[in-house]
Design an enzyme around this catalytic site. Structure first.
Site, PDB file in Angstrom:
ATOM      1  N   HIS A  94      56.934  81.793  10.674  1.00 47.22           N
ATOM      2  CA  HIS A  94      57.460  82.017   9.327  1.00 47.22           C
ATOM      3  C   HIS A  94      56.404  81.731   8.263  1.00 47.22           C
ATOM      4  CE1 HIS A  94      58.389  77.691   8.302  1.00 47.22           C
ATOM      5  NE2 HIS A  94      58.615  77.575   9.587  1.00 47.22           N
ATOM      6  N   ASP A  96      57.046  81.068   4.959  1.00 42.17           N
ATOM      7  CA  ASP A  96      57.440  80.211   3.836  1.00 42.17           C
ATOM      8  C   ASP A  96      57.194  78.743   4.140  1.00 42.17           C
ATOM      9  OD1 ASP A  96      59.629  80.330   5.766  1.00 42.17           O
ATOM     10  OD2 ASP A  96      60.875  79.296   4.293  1.00 42.17           O
ATOM     11  N   ASP A 157      53.387  73.814   8.747  1.00 39.23           N
ATOM     12  CA  ASP A 157      54.704  74.365   9.077  1.00 39.23           C
ATOM     13  C   ASP A 157      54.974  75.508   8.111  1.00 39.23           C
ATOM     14  OD1 ASP A 157      57.328  74.930   9.590  1.00 39.23           O
ATOM     15  OD2 ASP A 157      58.114  73.004   8.896  1.00 39.23           O
ATOM     16  N   GLU A 191      62.563  80.882   6.471  1.00 39.20           N
ATOM     17  CA  GLU A 191      63.047  80.064   7.582  1.00 39.20           C
ATOM     18  C   GLU A 191      63.534  78.712   7.091  1.00 39.20           C
ATOM     19  OE1 GLU A 191      62.819  77.222  11.036  1.00 39.20           O
ATOM     20  OE2 GLU A 191      61.825  77.120   9.099  1.00 39.20           O
ATOM     21  N   GLU A 192      62.800  78.142   6.137  1.00 42.24           N
ATOM     22  CA  GLU A 192      63.093  76.774   5.679  1.00 42.24           C
ATOM     23  C   GLU A 192      64.408  76.676   4.914  1.00 42.24           C
ATOM     24  OE1 GLU A 192      61.565  74.330   6.738  1.00 42.24           O
ATOM     25  OE2 GLU A 192      59.500  74.909   7.201  1.00 42.24           O
ATOM     26  N   ASP A 214      56.164  77.314  16.189  1.00 44.35           N
ATOM     27  CA  ASP A 214      56.598  76.484  15.062  1.00 44.35           C
ATOM     28  C   ASP A 214      56.888  75.063  15.532  1.00 44.35           C
ATOM     29  OD1 ASP A 214      57.281  75.882  12.466  1.00 44.35           O
ATOM     30  OD2 ASP A 214      59.267  76.801  12.550  1.00 44.35           O
ATOM     31  N   HIS A 397      56.660  68.906   6.080  1.00 45.45           N
ATOM     32  CA  HIS A 397      57.446  68.798   4.841  1.00 45.45           C
ATOM     33  C   HIS A 397      56.992  67.597   4.010  1.00 45.45           C
ATOM     34  CE1 HIS A 397      61.089  71.224   6.642  1.00 45.45           C
ATOM     35  NE2 HIS A 397      59.917  71.672   7.049  1.00 45.45           N
TER      36      HIS A 397
HETATM   37 ZN   LIG Z   1      58.826  75.675  10.600  1.00 45.86          ZN
END
Ligand SMILES: [Zn+2]
Length: 426
Positions: A94, A96, A157, A191-192, A214, A397
């Site tokens: 992903h 994003d 990520d 995705e997030e 991921d 994150h």
């Molecule tokens: Zn991810």
């Protein structure tokens, strides 16, 4: 003997100049934060800045059909080099980054030959990567680590996964002698914020199964996720003028408070469970005296376990409501996603190819379960069995997010091996 053409692993990558880290350092500078409050697809237009670049770069690699669609998804095909009829594999990541932490003006920093020292991030020196707090760093001594500068997340990520898939494509294009079937590349937005599969076109993709890149630690393979439901409980109280409410009013908010207070404190909650245990978790309360709603998320690795927890919750609520015969409640269950293992167990070769690929890359295999969902769980139930492979991303994150160049390269090697194993086995 199942694997006849076992390659000489050392020679396969000995002369290859990996491009994953170089690509990664470029991609993370592009802000692709998704927006949980948006109802558009993609949820933020800026995600397309990276998707557009990726489809251009795939075209430059010679993948003629590479393109970004109107929703910001990137599709591309690496043609087969095999005479055999081989399943079509997809590798997916992903674009994003998480809304939890800023993704604007990411400044990636490469720390060569890490020796276990504390890494102080220059733009906010209170942000320090320490061995004592990040045990995985112990496996990275001598490696080259990429961090952000202290003010933003890094975006490993999942731009680590994106860069690895790009380098994997680059490797296969440069090595036409490697035998593999048709391979599809898929980059998704959002995705997030749980919308990564909202506009995906699996028919167009045309793959038999896939792998999301991921995950974290090198060698890890995740083939299990939670099964997940949402429950909305609506409590209907009885309203009256507060000055004249004696014996009449039943306050729905107070009942909600009783229900929440009755939930067990030492079990069945996120704060009291780990490993394979699930939970009942209130996530939102909203209401007035007349009517109050409580939203729960229910999680378990077994789908039957989910309904047991829902029955338990309903019984708890019924017990509280018995005191208030004039009040009433509604109980609505919404399916959110299901443990991908239910699908993967029907296609055991998908996990088997990944295991073999990881071992051939010279890594120790770590089978893991995710206490959450992935796009892979949704894709699996949409018809694309899709476990999650490691991408090397760590401390995700957060401002301390990091990834090592060597882990990224191992992920590239692993994908090449998976592609080869899949061709050999058919
Ligand atoms: Zn991810």
């Amino acid at each position: 003997m199942a694997y006849i053409r076992r390659p000489k692993i050392e020679s396969m990558f000995a002369n290859y100049r990996f491009t994953a880290a170089e690509r990664f350092m470029r991609y993370v500078k592009i802000d692709t934060q998704s927006d949980p409050r948006s109802n558009t697809h993609p949820t933020s237009e800026k995600q397309k800045d990276l998707s557009r670049l990726l489809s251009e770069e795939l075209k430059q690699l010679g993948l003629a059909d590479a393109h970004m669609d109107e929703w910001g998804y990137v599709y591309a095909t690496i043609p087969s080099t095999s005479d055999k009829k081989t399943p079509v594999i997809c590798f997916c990541a992903h674009v994003d980054t998480a809304p939890d932490c800023s993704g604007t003006n990411v400044k990636p920093i490469l720390h060569n030959n890490y020796q276990g020292q504390a890494i102080v991030l220059p733009d906010d020196t209170s942000q320090v990567l320490r061995l004592s707090e990040q045990p995985y760093l112990r496996t990275q001594i001598g490696n080259d680590i990429i961090t952000a500068s202290g003010l933003t997340l890094l975006g490993a990520d999942d731009k680590a996964g994106v860069a690895e898939i790009m380098d994997f494509a680059n490797y296969l294009v440069q090595h036409p002698e490697i035998k593999h079937g048709e391979i599809k590349i898929l980059f998704t937005p959002d995705e997030e914020v749980g919308k990564g599969t909202a506009k995906v076109d699996l028919k167009k993709l045309g793959a038999d199964f896939g792998y999301t890149l991921d995950g974290g630690e090198k060698g890890s393979l995740e083939d299990e996720t939670f099964s997940a439901d949402g429950v909305v409980v609506t409590i209907h109280g009885v309203i009256a003028h507060p000055g004249y409410a004696k014996g009449k009013m039943i306050n729905a908010m107070k009942i909600a408070g009783e229900i929440l207070a009755a939930l067990p404190k030492d079990r069945l909650s996120p704060e009291s469970t780990e490993g394979k245990r699930g939970f009942i978790h209130p996530v939102r309360v909203e209401g007035i005296a007349e009517k109050c709603t409580i939203e729960f998320i229910i999680r378990d690795f077994n789908t039957e376990g989910l309904s047991k927890k829902e029955d338990y919750l309903r019984t708890q609520i019924e017990e509280r409501m018995r005191t208030y015969p004039k009040a009433s409640f509604e109980f609505h269950v919404n399916e959110q996603y299901r443990n991908m293992k239910e699908v993967l167990d029907m296609h055991p070769q998908v996990v088997e190819f990944a295991r073999e690929g990881i071992l051939r890359a010279g890594l120790e295999l770590k089978m893991e379960s995710i206490r959450g969902g992935t796009d892979g769980s949704r894709l699996s139930f949409m018809g694309l069995p899709c476990p999650n492979l490691f991408a090397g991303e760590q401390a995700i994150h957060s401002k301390l997010e990091y990834v090592s160049v060597q882990d990224m390269n191992k992920a590239v090697e692993t994908m090449v091996h998976i592609a080869m194993v899949c061709e050999e086995k058919n």
